[in-house]
Design a protein around this motif. Structure first.
Motif, short mmCIF file in Angstrom:
data_model
loop_
_atom_site.label_atom_id
_atom_site.label_comp_id
_atom_site.label_asym_id
_atom_site.label_seq_id
_atom_site.Cartn_x
_atom_site.Cartn_y
_atom_site.Cartn_z
N ASP A 126 0.82 -1.22 0.00
CA ASP A 126 0.00 0.00 0.00
C ASP A 126 0.85 1.27 0.00
OD1 ASP A 126 -2.61 -1.27 0.12
OD2 ASP A 126 -2.11 -1.82 2.17
N PHE A 127 1.75 1.37 0.98
CA PHE A 127 2.47 2.63 1.13
C PHE A 127 3.51 2.86 0.03
CE2 PHE A 127 5.83 5.36 2.74
CZ PHE A 127 5.09 6.48 3.08
N ILE A 128 4.35 1.86 -0.23
CA ILE A 128 5.39 2.05 -1.25
C ILE A 128 4.79 2.29 -2.64
CG2 ILE A 128 7.25 0.87 -2.50
CD1 ILE A 128 8.32 -0.12 0.12
N ALA B 92 3.76 5.91 -2.67
CA ALA B 92 4.92 6.79 -2.74
C ALA B 92 5.53 6.78 -4.14
CB ALA B 92 5.95 6.37 -1.71
N THR B 93 5.55 5.62 -4.77
CA THR B 93 6.09 5.50 -6.13
C THR B 93 5.24 6.30 -7.11
OG1 THR B 93 6.95 3.29 -5.60
CG2 THR B 93 6.78 3.87 -7.91
N GLN B 94 3.93 6.22 -6.95
CA GLN B 94 3.03 6.99 -7.81
C GLN B 94 3.27 8.49 -7.68
OE1 GLN B 94 -0.98 5.88 -6.78
NE2 GLN B 94 -0.76 3.79 -7.55
N CYS B 95 3.74 8.90 -6.52
CA CYS B 95 4.00 10.31 -6.27
C CYS B 95 5.42 10.71 -6.64
CB CYS B 95 3.73 10.65 -4.81
SG CYS B 95 1.98 10.53 -4.36
N GLY B 96 6.14 9.84 -7.30
CA GLY B 96 7.45 10.19 -7.84
C GLY B 96 8.65 9.85 -6.99
N ARG C 231 14.21 12.48 -5.00
CA ARG C 231 13.01 12.10 -4.23
C ARG C 231 13.11 10.61 -3.93
NH1 ARG C 231 8.45 15.26 -4.34
NH2 ARG C 231 7.02 13.53 -4.75
N ILE C 232 13.60 10.30 -2.73
CA ILE C 232 13.85 8.93 -2.33
C ILE C 232 13.08 8.61 -1.06
CG2 ILE C 232 15.64 7.29 -1.58
CD1 ILE C 232 17.64 9.15 -3.11
N PHE C 233 12.49 7.43 -1.02
CA PHE C 233 11.82 6.98 0.20
C PHE C 233 12.55 5.76 0.73
CE2 PHE C 233 7.78 8.94 1.47
CZ PHE C 233 7.84 8.58 2.80
N HIS D 272 21.16 -1.27 -4.04
CA HIS D 272 21.55 -1.76 -5.37
C HIS D 272 20.32 -2.00 -6.24
CE1 HIS D 272 23.76 -3.86 -8.46
NE2 HIS D 272 23.01 -4.94 -8.29
N VAL D 273 19.28 -2.57 -5.66
CA VAL D 273 18.03 -2.79 -6.41
C VAL D 273 17.48 -1.47 -6.91
CG1 VAL D 273 15.62 -3.52 -6.19
CG2 VAL D 273 17.43 -4.95 -5.24
N ALA D 274 17.48 -0.44 -6.05
CA ALA D 274 16.98 0.87 -6.44
C ALA D 274 17.85 1.51 -7.52
CB ALA D 274 16.91 1.78 -5.22
N LEU D 275 19.16 1.36 -7.39
CA LEU D 275 20.08 1.92 -8.38
C LEU D 275 19.88 1.34 -9.76
CD1 LEU D 275 23.50 2.23 -6.49
CD2 LEU D 275 22.23 4.08 -7.61
N ASN D 276 19.56 0.05 -9.79
CA ASN D 276 19.37 -0.62 -11.07
C ASN D 276 17.93 -0.58 -11.54
OD1 ASN D 276 22.02 -2.13 -11.97
ND2 ASN D 276 21.93 -2.21 -9.74
N GLU D 277 17.12 0.20 -10.81
CA GLU D 277 15.72 0.39 -11.17
C GLU D 277 15.00 -0.94 -11.29
OE1 GLU D 277 15.58 2.84 -14.62
OE2 GLU D 277 16.41 4.59 -13.57
#
Length: 252
Positions: free
Chosen positions: A45-47, A50-54, A122-124, A78-83
């Motif tokens: 739900d939350f993530i 947050a992703t929808q909000c950029g 913009r990072i969560f 690393h997961v975030a860096l590699n999208e």
């Protein structure tokens, strides 16, 4: 398409996210006892909200590596860096590429985090079961590092801590040697109620063609102390056994 047993809490996700969006806080702590649906809420739900909000999400469960939580953080960044999709781990573990004895894990974490903030503004960061950072004295170095890094990048990084131990969270945030975001406001995950029970009832009906009344469902939910995981297990047992009497099932 399979049955979606997840009970969405989109309004709650939007409400919590708005606290960050309007600048009321850069860090919040979400508390709930174990098995009350905290991690499911954050992941499903939350993530996504947050992703929808950029925001670029970085999720890590700090209970996964009781020896060195730095490794879990490295993997998540690393997961975030590699999208990569945030809900699954990379197929090749970043942390396993170089033997631990040959590398400075905290230095590697600093490098990857700096790369992330250089690419995204913009990072969560979601630190699930954050109280584990207070489990061992040797984790204090990581806590000091996070406190400094997050303070330096507070314009780019929003943080959600979650925890299932009030004492552990209190120790983490108030330890005089390594206080971590004393300003983090703690909120309790609201207890689920009739909406959840009715959703699970509809899923059960779809799975079996059997039904039980909402009232009986509420009685059973009360009997399992309003623990969502226990209620789901109750329905799983009913599906396996072929029972359609939830009151009898919860009484056995």
């Amino acid at each position: 398409m399979g049955i979606d047993w997840h009970y969405p809490r989109r309004e709650l996700a939007a409400k919590i996210l708005s606290v960050y969006q309007v600048g009321l806080s850069e860090a919040l702590t979400l508390f709930a006892p174990l098995h009350m649906g905290k991690t499911e809420f954050v992941l499903l739900d939350f993530i996504p909200k947050a992703t929808q909000c950029g925001y670029i999400p970085v999720y890590v469960n700090l209970s996964e590596n009781a020896v060195d939580p730095v490794l879990s953080l490295l993997d998540a960044v690393h997961v975030a860096l590699n999208e990569s999709s945030w809900w699954r781990r990379a197929t090749q573990k970043f942390c396993a590429r170089v033997p631990l004895r040959d590398r400075d894990t905290l230095g590697a974490l600093s490098e990857t985090l700096n790369t992330l903030v250089a690419r995204h503004d913009r990072i969560f960061l979601c630190l699930d079961e954050a109280q584990h950072l207070a489990d061992k004295p040797e984790f204090e170095v990581l806590v000091f590092f996070l406190r400094t890094f997050l303070e330096q990048n507070r314009e780019r990084i929003k943080v959600m801590y979650t925890g299932s131990s009030r004492d552990g969270l209190r120790k983490l945030f108030n330890d005089r040697k390594a206080p971590l975001f004393k300003s983090s406001s703690q909120i309790d995950l609201p207890q689920l109620g009739s909406g959840f029970v009715d959703h699970m009832r509809q899923c059960y009906k779809e799975a079996t063609t059997h039904d039980f009344s909402l009232q009986d469902g509420l009685i059973a939910f009360d009997a399992v102390n309003y623990v969502p995981g226990e209620f789901r297990s109750l329905l799983d047992n009913m599906i396996v056994s072929g029972s359609n009497d939830i009151i009898q099932e919860v009484s056995t």
